[in-house]
Design a protein around this motif. Structure first.
Motif, PDB file in Angstrom:
ATOM      1  N   TYR A  47       0.862  -1.120   0.005  1.00  0.00           N
ATOM      2  CA  TYR A  47      -0.051   0.186  -0.330  1.00  0.00           C
ATOM      3  C   TYR A  47       0.585   1.422   0.076  1.00  0.00           C
ATOM      4  O   TYR A  47       1.152   2.815  -0.711  1.00  0.00           O
ATOM      5  CB  TYR A  47      -0.886   0.314   1.291  1.00  0.00           C
ATOM      6  CG  TYR A  47      -1.697   1.539   1.482  1.00  0.00           C
ATOM      7  CD1 TYR A  47      -2.781   1.269   0.153  1.00  0.00           C
ATOM      8  CD2 TYR A  47      -1.409   2.098   1.940  1.00  0.00           C
ATOM      9  CE1 TYR A  47      -4.075   2.385   0.412  1.00  0.00           C
ATOM     10  CE2 TYR A  47      -2.869   2.640   2.251  1.00  0.00           C
ATOM     11  CZ  TYR A  47      -3.676   2.885   1.759  1.00  0.00           C
ATOM     12  OH  TYR A  47      -5.141   3.906   1.693  1.00  0.00           O
ATOM     13  N   GLY A  48       1.934   1.344   0.802  1.00  0.00           N
ATOM     14  CA  GLY A  48       2.874   2.845   0.613  1.00  0.00           C
ATOM     15  C   GLY A  48       3.881   1.884  -0.428  1.00  0.00           C
ATOM     16  O   GLY A  48       3.892   4.194  -0.894  1.00  0.00           O
ATOM     17  N   MET A  51       1.029   4.297  -3.123  1.00  0.00           N
ATOM     18  CA  MET A  51       1.050   5.683  -3.094  1.00  0.00           C
ATOM     19  C   MET A  51       1.925   6.064  -3.415  1.00  0.00           C
ATOM     20  O   MET A  51       2.239   7.105  -3.703  1.00  0.00           O
ATOM     21  CB  MET A  51       0.422   5.239  -0.826  1.00  0.00           C
ATOM     22  CG  MET A  51      -0.824   4.667  -1.139  1.00  0.00           C
ATOM     23  SD  MET A  51      -1.497   5.811   0.504  1.00  0.00           S
ATOM     24  CE  MET A  51      -0.134   6.685   1.187  1.00  0.00           C
ATOM     25  N   ARG A  56      -0.560   9.426  -4.892  1.00  0.00           N
ATOM     26  CA  ARG A  56      -1.551   9.346  -4.041  1.00  0.00           C
ATOM     27  C   ARG A  56      -2.461   7.976  -3.612  1.00  0.00           C
ATOM     28  O   ARG A  56      -1.753   7.686  -3.828  1.00  0.00           O
ATOM     29  CB  ARG A  56      -2.521  10.648  -4.937  1.00  0.00           C
ATOM     30  CG  ARG A  56      -3.071   9.474  -5.880  1.00  0.00           C
ATOM     31  CD  ARG A  56      -3.920  10.464  -7.027  1.00  0.00           C
ATOM     32  NE  ARG A  56      -4.103   9.740  -8.246  1.00  0.00           N
ATOM     33  CZ  ARG A  56      -5.565   8.478  -8.524  1.00  0.00           C
ATOM     34  NH1 ARG A  56      -6.555   8.921  -7.691  1.00  0.00           N
ATOM     35  NH2 ARG A  56      -5.486   8.610  -9.795  1.00  0.00           N
ATOM     36  N   GLN A  57      -3.899   8.614  -2.370  1.00  0.00           N
ATOM     37  CA  GLN A  57      -4.047   7.411  -2.385  1.00  0.00           C
ATOM     38  C   GLN A  57      -5.511   6.886  -2.819  1.00  0.00           C
ATOM     39  O   GLN A  57      -6.317   7.754  -3.535  1.00  0.00           O
ATOM     40  CB  GLN A  57      -4.532   7.766  -1.122  1.00  0.00           C
ATOM     41  CG  GLN A  57      -3.041   7.863  -0.020  1.00  0.00           C
ATOM     42  CD  GLN A  57      -3.932   7.950   1.720  1.00  0.00           C
ATOM     43  OE1 GLN A  57      -4.361   6.722   2.542  1.00  0.00           O
ATOM     44  NE2 GLN A  57      -4.505   9.367   2.159  1.00  0.00           N
ATOM     45  N   VAL A  95      -3.414  -0.296   6.790  1.00  0.00           N
ATOM     46  CA  VAL A  95      -3.247   0.818   5.728  1.00  0.00           C
ATOM     47  C   VAL A  95      -3.300   1.449   6.152  1.00  0.00           C
ATOM     48  O   VAL A  95      -2.203   2.870   6.291  1.00  0.00           O
ATOM     49  CB  VAL A  95      -5.359   1.172   6.068  1.00  0.00           C
ATOM     50  CG1 VAL A  95      -5.651   2.678   4.976  1.00  0.00           C
ATOM     51  CG2 VAL A  95      -6.149   0.198   4.830  1.00  0.00           C
ATOM     52  N   TYR A  96      -2.930   2.128   8.484  1.00  0.00           N
ATOM     53  CA  TYR A  96      -2.536   3.515   8.347  1.00  0.00           C
ATOM     54  C   TYR A  96      -0.867   2.729   8.567  1.00  0.00           C
ATOM     55  O   TYR A  96       0.351   3.892   8.295  1.00  0.00           O
ATOM     56  CB  TYR A  96      -2.374   2.982  10.032  1.00  0.00           C
ATOM     57  CG  TYR A  96      -1.025   4.121  10.793  1.00  0.00           C
ATOM     58  CD1 TYR A  96      -1.579   5.612  10.557  1.00  0.00           C
ATOM     59  CD2 TYR A  96      -0.911   3.293  12.082  1.00  0.00           C
ATOM     60  CE1 TYR A  96      -1.240   5.997  11.755  1.00  0.00           C
ATOM     61  CE2 TYR A  96      -0.576   4.077  12.262  1.00  0.00           C
ATOM     62  CZ  TYR A  96      -0.136   5.431  12.655  1.00  0.00           C
ATOM     63  OH  TYR A  96       0.775   6.138  13.771  1.00  0.00           O
ATOM     64  N   GLN A  99       0.299   4.094   5.138  1.00  0.00           N
ATOM     65  CA  GLN A  99       0.661   5.298   5.163  1.00  0.00           C
ATOM     66  C   GLN A  99       1.264   5.818   5.504  1.00  0.00           C
ATOM     67  O   GLN A  99       2.423   6.687   5.385  1.00  0.00           O
ATOM     68  CB  GLN A  99      -1.000   6.238   5.916  1.00  0.00           C
ATOM     69  CG  GLN A  99      -2.263   6.033   4.663  1.00  0.00           C
ATOM     70  CD  GLN A  99      -2.808   6.459   5.304  1.00  0.00           C
ATOM     71  OE1 GLN A  99      -3.699   6.690   6.825  1.00  0.00           O
ATOM     72  NE2 GLN A  99      -4.659   6.648   5.166  1.00  0.00           N
ATOM     73  N   TYR A 102       4.124   5.377   3.280  1.00  0.00           N
ATOM     74  CA  TYR A 102       4.439   6.155   2.408  1.00  0.00           C
ATOM     75  C   TYR A 102       5.129   7.204   2.555  1.00  0.00           C
ATOM     76  O   TYR A 102       6.152   7.900   2.110  1.00  0.00           O
ATOM     77  CB  TYR A 102       2.459   6.204   1.533  1.00  0.00           C
ATOM     78  CG  TYR A 102       2.961   7.610   0.739  1.00  0.00           C
ATOM     79  CD1 TYR A 102       3.272   7.767  -0.080  1.00  0.00           C
ATOM     80  CD2 TYR A 102       2.051   8.636   1.666  1.00  0.00           C
ATOM     81  CE1 TYR A 102       3.415   9.289  -1.289  1.00  0.00           C
ATOM     82  CE2 TYR A 102       1.723   9.690   0.655  1.00  0.00           C
ATOM     83  CZ  TYR A 102       2.846   9.984  -0.751  1.00  0.00           C
ATOM     84  OH  TYR A 102       2.562  10.870  -1.155  1.00  0.00           O
ATOM     85  N   TRP A 131       1.964  12.097  10.513  1.00  0.00           N
ATOM     86  CA  TRP A 131       1.178  11.977   9.893  1.00  0.00           C
ATOM     87  C   TRP A 131      -0.181  12.536   9.936  1.00  0.00           C
ATOM     88  O   TRP A 131      -0.676  13.570   9.942  1.00  0.00           O
ATOM     89  CB  TRP A 131       0.705  10.364  10.244  1.00  0.00           C
ATOM     90  CG  TRP A 131       0.141   9.601   9.631  1.00  0.00           C
ATOM     91  CD1 TRP A 131      -0.637   9.031   8.377  1.00  0.00           C
ATOM     92  CD2 TRP A 131      -1.638   9.643  10.000  1.00  0.00           C
ATOM     93  NE1 TRP A 131      -1.667   9.043   8.097  1.00  0.00           N
ATOM     94  CE2 TRP A 131      -2.782   9.192   8.997  1.00  0.00           C
ATOM     95  CE3 TRP A 131      -2.076  10.033  11.073  1.00  0.00           C
ATOM     96  CZ2 TRP A 131      -3.872   8.722   9.544  1.00  0.00           C
ATOM     97  CZ3 TRP A 131      -2.981   9.612  11.462  1.00  0.00           C
ATOM     98  CH2 TRP A 131      -4.223   8.755  10.652  1.00  0.00           C
ATOM     99  N   ALA A 135      -3.045  14.885   8.194  1.00  0.00           N
ATOM    100  CA  ALA A 135      -4.102  13.648   7.985  1.00  0.00           C
ATOM    101  C   ALA A 135      -5.083  14.365   8.066  1.00  0.00           C
ATOM    102  O   ALA A 135      -5.492  15.506   8.058  1.00  0.00           O
ATOM    103  CB  ALA A 135      -4.523  12.475   8.957  1.00  0.00           C
ATOM    104  N   ASP A 139      -8.312  10.345   4.247  1.00  0.00           N
ATOM    105  CA  ASP A 139      -7.200   9.346   5.204  1.00  0.00           C
ATOM    106  C   ASP A 139      -7.786   8.447   5.814  1.00  0.00           C
ATOM    107  O   ASP A 139      -7.450   7.807   6.077  1.00  0.00           O
ATOM    108  CB  ASP A 139      -6.270  10.566   5.986  1.00  0.00           C
ATOM    109  CG  ASP A 139      -5.084  11.185   4.917  1.00  0.00           C
ATOM    110  OD1 ASP A 139      -4.358  10.122   3.893  1.00  0.00           O
ATOM    111  OD2 ASP A 139      -4.896  12.444   5.657  1.00  0.00           O
TER     112      ASP A 139
END
Length: 159
Positions: A47-48, A51, A56-57, A95-96, A99, A102, A131, A135, A139
């Motif tokens: 995921y990171g 991104m 971007r997400q 997910v966190y 992020q 990323y 973050w 955020a 997010d």
């Protein structure tokens, strides 16, 4: 001429014994949680990385995290009712962490330093502070999407 063969009459002296029902399969909660943890860590890194590659997400990536984590929990853990909840929590965490990963990758690119330098200087708490300052509502929406999808996937894929 054809003969019709009759099955033997049941012996009234021996009652028919039904076969025992198969026990309900509840699965292995430990295996399900362990698989979900491994899936969450792999999904966080992916995921990171995604991104960072597109800068971007996207919602589909958070959905993918939820599917991966929920599938691992449900498929390997079985029908235990704890597993969808554990999958949702682990997916939110993935997910966190994605992020945060990323952010670490972006800071490494921006500072023209290695990822290890960013992680050793900032640590998780420094990345978390960074973050929190930046955020936005989306997010948090992505966190919720990942958890919601993981919960549903774990319930659907359990045996």
């Amino acid at each position: 001429m054809s003969q019709h063969i009759q099955p033997p009459a049941p012996d009234s002296a021996t009652p028919a014994v039904p076969y025992p029902a198969e026990p309900a399969r509840t699965g292995n909660i430990g295996l399900g949680i362990a698989a979900a943890v491994v899936a969450a860590l792999a999904a966080a890194a992916a995921y990171g990385g995604i991104m960072n590659a597109i800068d971007r997400q996207i919602g589909y990536a958070a959905v993918g995290v939820g599917i991966l984590v929920g599938f691992a929990a449900g498929k390997l853990g079985g029908k235990n009712p704890v597993l969808p909840v554990a999958g949702a929590i682990l997916s939110i965490g993935a997910v966190y962490l994605g992020q945060l990963f990323y952010l670490a990758l972006a800071l490494a690119d921006f500072g023209n330093v290695g990822l290890g330098d960013v992680l050793s200087h900032m640590g998780v708490s420094g990345l978390n502070d960074y973050w929190q300052k930046g955020a936005e509502a989306m997010d948090y929406v992505f966190l919720i999407i990942g958890g919601f999808v993981a919960f549903g996937t774990a319930k659907k894929t359990s045996d």
